[in-house]
Write a protein that holds these residues in place. Structure first.
Motif, mmCIF file in Angstrom:
data_model
loop_
_atom_site.group_PDB
_atom_site.id
_atom_site.type_symbol
_atom_site.label_atom_id
_atom_site.label_comp_id
_atom_site.label_asym_id
_atom_site.label_seq_id
_atom_site.Cartn_x
_atom_site.Cartn_y
_atom_site.Cartn_z
ATOM 1 N N PHE A 292 0.861 -1.177 0.000
ATOM 2 C CA PHE A 292 0.000 0.000 0.000
ATOM 3 C C PHE A 292 0.899 1.230 0.000
ATOM 4 C CE2 PHE A 292 -2.464 -3.312 2.077
ATOM 5 C CZ PHE A 292 -3.659 -3.217 1.400
ATOM 6 N N THR A 293 0.644 2.132 -0.923
ATOM 7 C CA THR A 293 1.404 3.372 -0.974
ATOM 8 C C THR A 293 0.448 4.547 -1.052
ATOM 9 O OG1 THR A 293 1.577 3.249 -3.378
ATOM 10 C CG2 THR A 293 3.388 2.301 -2.117
ATOM 11 N N LYS A 294 0.834 5.599 -0.426
ATOM 12 C CA LYS A 294 0.018 6.814 -0.452
ATOM 13 C C LYS A 294 0.347 7.563 -1.741
ATOM 14 C CE LYS A 294 -1.125 10.794 2.297
ATOM 15 N NZ LYS A 294 -2.180 10.805 3.236
ATOM 16 N N ASP A 295 -0.690 7.961 -2.455
ATOM 17 C CA ASP A 295 -0.456 8.631 -3.731
ATOM 18 C C ASP A 295 -0.444 10.147 -3.642
ATOM 19 O OD1 ASP A 295 -3.111 9.305 -3.514
ATOM 20 O OD2 ASP A 295 -3.761 8.227 -5.293
ATOM 21 N N GLY A 296 -0.743 10.690 -2.478
ATOM 22 C CA GLY A 296 -0.655 12.134 -2.301
ATOM 23 C C GLY A 296 -1.936 12.885 -2.619
ATOM 24 N N THR A 297 -2.950 12.198 -3.118
ATOM 25 C CA THR A 297 -4.216 12.884 -3.401
ATOM 26 C C THR A 297 -5.188 12.655 -2.265
ATOM 27 O OG1 THR A 297 -5.131 10.999 -4.606
ATOM 28 C CG2 THR A 297 -3.921 12.631 -5.888
#
Length: 72
Positions: free
Chosen positions: A65-70
């Motif tokens: 899981f990675t945070k996409d910044g949106t």
């Protein structure tokens, strides 16, 4: 690409088929899996996250899981 296509592509790319996967899932969990059960659960998109984790582990993949910044 939907979850169904992603899971199927992981299985195929790793050189596995549903019969082999069912045997390995049965061995790991002690619960009886068949190729038809796996196929139906993936097709109907009712497969559990735990089952997806096991399939990934068996086939040599990770779930990340990675945070996409949106913001949603």
């Amino acid at each position: 690409m939907g979850i169904r296509d992603r899971i199927k592509s992981i299985i195929i790319a790793a050189g596995w088929n549903y019969v082999e996967l069912a045997e390995e899932l049965t061995k790991i969990t002690g619960r009886k899996y068949t190729n038809q059960l796996i196929s139906n659960r993936i097709r109907k998109e009712i497969i559990s996250f735990k089952e997806v984790e096991l399939i990934c582990r068996i086939t040599g993949y990770n779930i990340e899981f990675t945070k996409d910044g949106t913001k949603a």
